[in-house]
Design a protein around this motif. Structure first.
Motif, short mmCIF file in Angstrom:
data_model
loop_
_atom_site.label_atom_id
_atom_site.label_comp_id
_atom_site.label_asym_id
_atom_site.label_seq_id
_atom_site.Cartn_x
_atom_site.Cartn_y
_atom_site.Cartn_z
N HIS A 31 0.81 -1.21 0.00
CA HIS A 31 0.00 0.00 0.00
C HIS A 31 0.84 1.26 0.00
N LEU A 39 -5.73 2.96 -2.80
CA LEU A 39 -5.39 3.06 -1.38
C LEU A 39 -6.60 3.54 -0.58
N ASN A 42 -9.19 0.66 -0.39
CA ASN A 42 -8.77 -0.38 0.56
C ASN A 42 -8.86 0.12 2.00
#
Length: 240
Positions: A31, A39, A42
């Motif tokens: 990440h 990003l 998520n």
């Protein structure tokens, strides 16, 4: 009509999701280099799980067993908004939870990260590092300027992020610009063997390590001195 008055508070669990993804070793390296949109997505997914976990920790543990501590922590918060306490707890749990999960042995997490997210170069580096015999650790690295190093990887400290590798050279040389024939010119193995026999590993790391930018690397391959000798017309004196 929906009430959006306190929607700005939703940034707190989102921040918690981000903290978890960038603190837990299994997710932090991936990440740290993905695109911003992914990003954020998520982080939202992670924040949903963290809010769910925080809610039940607050309901079953804090209210049931640590109610006085819970009330004392609430008194420290100067403002009162709906769900603010839960969101602050989510941030705390995201960081503490990631740190607890990091207790898992680093070599296990690194193996998972590299095998799942790493490129072929990183997988080869990691495989080489975990070989037990020195001869099997050897890699041949060719740079874009034709310079060639044969050696072994010292360490992978930040998989997926590191912009360079540290190599302990065994021998170096160059490839001809036209015919690409390999010529070894500088042997390091005698000095390296002497330092290993004297267990002078600090000198190996401090004085012999070569840092190579990953952008400058063209090819990487396993290197076996015995196999190399068999396929060459000229004999080069390599370590036995």
């Amino acid at each position: 009509m929906p009430n959006f008055e306190f929607n700005f508070l939703l940034i707190l669990p989102l921040l918690g999701g981000y903290i978890f993804l960038t603190t837990f070793y299994l997710t932090k390296f991936q990440h740290s280099r993905i695109e911003t949109q992914r990003l954020i997505f998520n982080s939202i997914i992670a924040s949903l799980f963290l809010v769910f976990i925080s809610y039940y920790i607050d309901k079953w543990l804090l209210k049931g067993c640590l109610d006085s501590l819970r009330n004392w922590c609430k008194s420290l918060i100067p403002v009162k908004y709906p769900n603010l306490n839960l969101y602050i707890l989510t941030i705390a749990i995201s960081w503490v939870g990631a740190k607890i999960l990091n207790i898992i042995p680093t070599n296990i997490l690194m193996w998972i990260v590299i095998n799942k997210f790493g490129d072929e170069f990183e997988k080869l580096y990691y495989q080489s590092m975990n070989e037990t015999e020195l001869e099997k650790k050897l890699l041949m690295v060719t740079k874009d300027d034709g310079k060639v190093y044969v050696g072994y990887i010292k360490i992978i400290s930040k998989p997926l992020l590191s912009q360079q590798i540290e190599l302990i050279p065994f021998v170096s040389g160059y490839r001809e610009s036209e015919r690409k024939i390999l010529h070894f010119t500088t042997p390091y193995f005698k000095v390296l063997k002497k330092l290993i026999n004297n267990t002078d590993f600090e000198s190996i790391d401090e004085e012999m390590a070569i840092v190579i930018s990953k952008e400058k690397i063209v090819t990487v391959s396993k290197f076996n001195p015995k196999v190399y000798k068999k396929f060459q017309k000229k004999k080069y004196k390599l370590a036995e």
